[in-house]
Design an enzyme around this catalytic site. Structure first.
Site, PDB file in Angstrom:
ATOM      1  N   GLN A   6      15.826  -7.840  -2.940  1.00  0.00           N
ATOM      2  CA  GLN A   6      14.574  -8.584  -2.825  1.00  0.00           C
ATOM      3  C   GLN A   6      14.262  -9.305  -4.131  1.00  0.00           C
ATOM      4  O   GLN A   6      13.847 -10.463  -4.130  1.00  0.00           O
ATOM      5  CB  GLN A   6      13.433  -7.637  -2.465  1.00  0.00           C
ATOM      6  CG  GLN A   6      12.072  -8.290  -2.418  1.00  0.00           C
ATOM      7  CD  GLN A   6      10.994  -7.311  -1.983  1.00  0.00           C
ATOM      8  OE1 GLN A   6      10.643  -7.240  -0.823  1.00  0.00           O
ATOM      9  NE2 GLN A   6      10.467  -6.546  -2.919  1.00  0.00           N
ATOM     10  N   HIS A  61       4.826   2.237  -7.908  1.00  0.00           N
ATOM     11  CA  HIS A  61       3.916   1.094  -7.929  1.00  0.00           C
ATOM     12  C   HIS A  61       3.074   1.093  -9.210  1.00  0.00           C
ATOM     13  O   HIS A  61       2.880   0.046  -9.842  1.00  0.00           O
ATOM     14  CB  HIS A  61       2.953   1.146  -6.731  1.00  0.00           C
ATOM     15  CG  HIS A  61       3.606   0.978  -5.400  1.00  0.00           C
ATOM     16  ND1 HIS A  61       3.659   1.991  -4.480  1.00  0.00           N
ATOM     17  CD2 HIS A  61       4.218  -0.096  -4.831  1.00  0.00           C
ATOM     18  CE1 HIS A  61       4.271   1.562  -3.394  1.00  0.00           C
ATOM     19  NE2 HIS A  61       4.625   0.305  -3.579  1.00  0.00           N
ATOM     20  N   GLY A  70       0.809  -1.209   0.000  1.00  0.00           N
ATOM     21  CA  GLY A  70       0.000   0.000   0.000  1.00  0.00           C
ATOM     22  C   GLY A  70       0.843   1.259   0.000  1.00  0.00           C
ATOM     23  O   GLY A  70       2.023   1.239  -0.341  1.00  0.00           O
ATOM     24  N   ALA A  71       0.215   2.388   0.407  1.00  0.00           N
ATOM     25  CA  ALA A  71       0.847   3.707   0.304  1.00  0.00           C
ATOM     26  C   ALA A  71       1.400   3.873  -1.111  1.00  0.00           C
ATOM     27  O   ALA A  71       2.570   4.196  -1.323  1.00  0.00           O
ATOM     28  CB  ALA A  71       1.938   3.886   1.364  1.00  0.00           C
ATOM     29  N   MET A 102      11.327   6.856  -5.700  1.00  0.00           N
ATOM     30  CA  MET A 102       9.998   6.880  -5.097  1.00  0.00           C
ATOM     31  C   MET A 102       9.863   5.726  -4.106  1.00  0.00           C
ATOM     32  O   MET A 102      10.263   4.600  -4.391  1.00  0.00           O
ATOM     33  CB  MET A 102       8.920   6.802  -6.172  1.00  0.00           C
ATOM     34  CG  MET A 102       8.817   8.079  -6.974  1.00  0.00           C
ATOM     35  SD  MET A 102       7.363   8.101  -8.031  1.00  0.00           S
ATOM     36  CE  MET A 102       7.481   9.778  -8.665  1.00  0.00           C
TER      37      MET A 102
END
Length: 274
Positions: free
Chosen positions: A151, A35, A29-30, A182
């Site tokens: 990751q 994204h 989220g956020a 970002m």
């Protein structure tokens, strides 16, 4: 756009679309333009795009970091609706983990350095939640941003060992005009602090410009000191792009990795340097 909150709703929605190629974008989220760039790539490459919104407690080594993680659920759903994606999955912790079947994969030391060294157990938590998501959603493609490069390497191993029908796709880091990567955590910085944080990218570019195999240790120290001028740096390290080893092989590719704290907000970034 469908919004589902439990396994029953998810399974029902996916069963109807069983003949389609699924693209998956896992998020906490956020949401920001970084994204959304992953979402757009998924929509281009896949027939059906699923975005999850779940702040996963098992990947936080610091409970206060978990509690303070930004939550903007209403805005997140609104942004995804404007993108016209197919499905948003917003699970609850209890159901998501209640029948978890844990797996073990050889990480070849990828989880012991950089973020793994500074956030104990973090990648185990990432693997746990993605293992569940991959089994539930059965995507063909999964999209990750380059900002979280370590990751990406670990998730790629997860796919290679247990989900070889899934392709993990690395997508470019989306940056502000200042160069700051970002991040959901940027919400916690005011405009002046965001301007200061842009020096992270300046330092990475300095490293790229001055990179030399014979002066890696010296360059790491110079860049770490540059970070100290405006933040509390955790690390600045140059490592092999595939193995994350410090071993030097001039025929291979390397990246510079950085983590700092600025006004108690933790930021990470990395850049290919050769």
């Amino acid at each position: 756009m469908q919004v589902v909150y439990n396994f029953k709703e998810l399974n029902k929605a996916l069963k109807i679309e069983s003949n389609k190629t699924i693209g998956f974008v896992p998020t906490m989220g956020a949401l920001h333009d970084g994204h959304l760039s992953l979402v757009r790539l998924s929509m281009q490459k896949s027939d059906f795009t699923v975005v999850s919104i779940f702040i996963n407690p098992t990947q936080f080594d610091n409970p206060s970091d978990f509690i303070n993680y930004p939550v903007t659920l209403e805005n997140d759903v609104s942004l995804l609706k404007k993108c016209n994606i197919d499905l948003v999955f917003i699970p609850e912790f209890k159901e998501l983990y209640q029948n978890e079947k844990k797996i073990n994969i050889p990480l070849n030391g990828l989880d012991q350095v950089l973020e793994g060294n500074h956030r104990k157990g973090h990648f185990n938590g990432v693997i746990r939640v993605l293992n569940i998501f991959f089994q539930l959603i059965k995507p063909r493609y999964v999209f990750f941003g380059e900002k979280d490069y370590q990751q990406y390497l670990i998730v790629n191993l997860l796919a290679e060992n247990h989900f070889n029908n899934i392709e993990i796709i690395l997508c470019p880091t989306i940056r502000l005009q200042t160069g700051l990567a970002m991040s959901s955590r940027n919400i916690k910085l005011n405009l002046e602090q965001q301007k200061i944080a842009s020096k992270i990218f300046q330092t990475l570019n300095y490293c790229k410009k001055h990179f030399s195999f014979s002066k890696i240790n010296e360059l790491e120290k110079i860049c770490f000191d540059k970070l100290k001028d405006f933040s509390d740096p955790e690390y600045f390290e140059i490592r092999n792009s595939i193995t994350l080893s410090k071993e030097i092989k001039k025929s291979e590719k390397y990246r510079a990795f950085v983590a700092i704290k600025l006004s108690n907000v933790r930021l990470i970034d990395n850049l290919a340097i050769n």
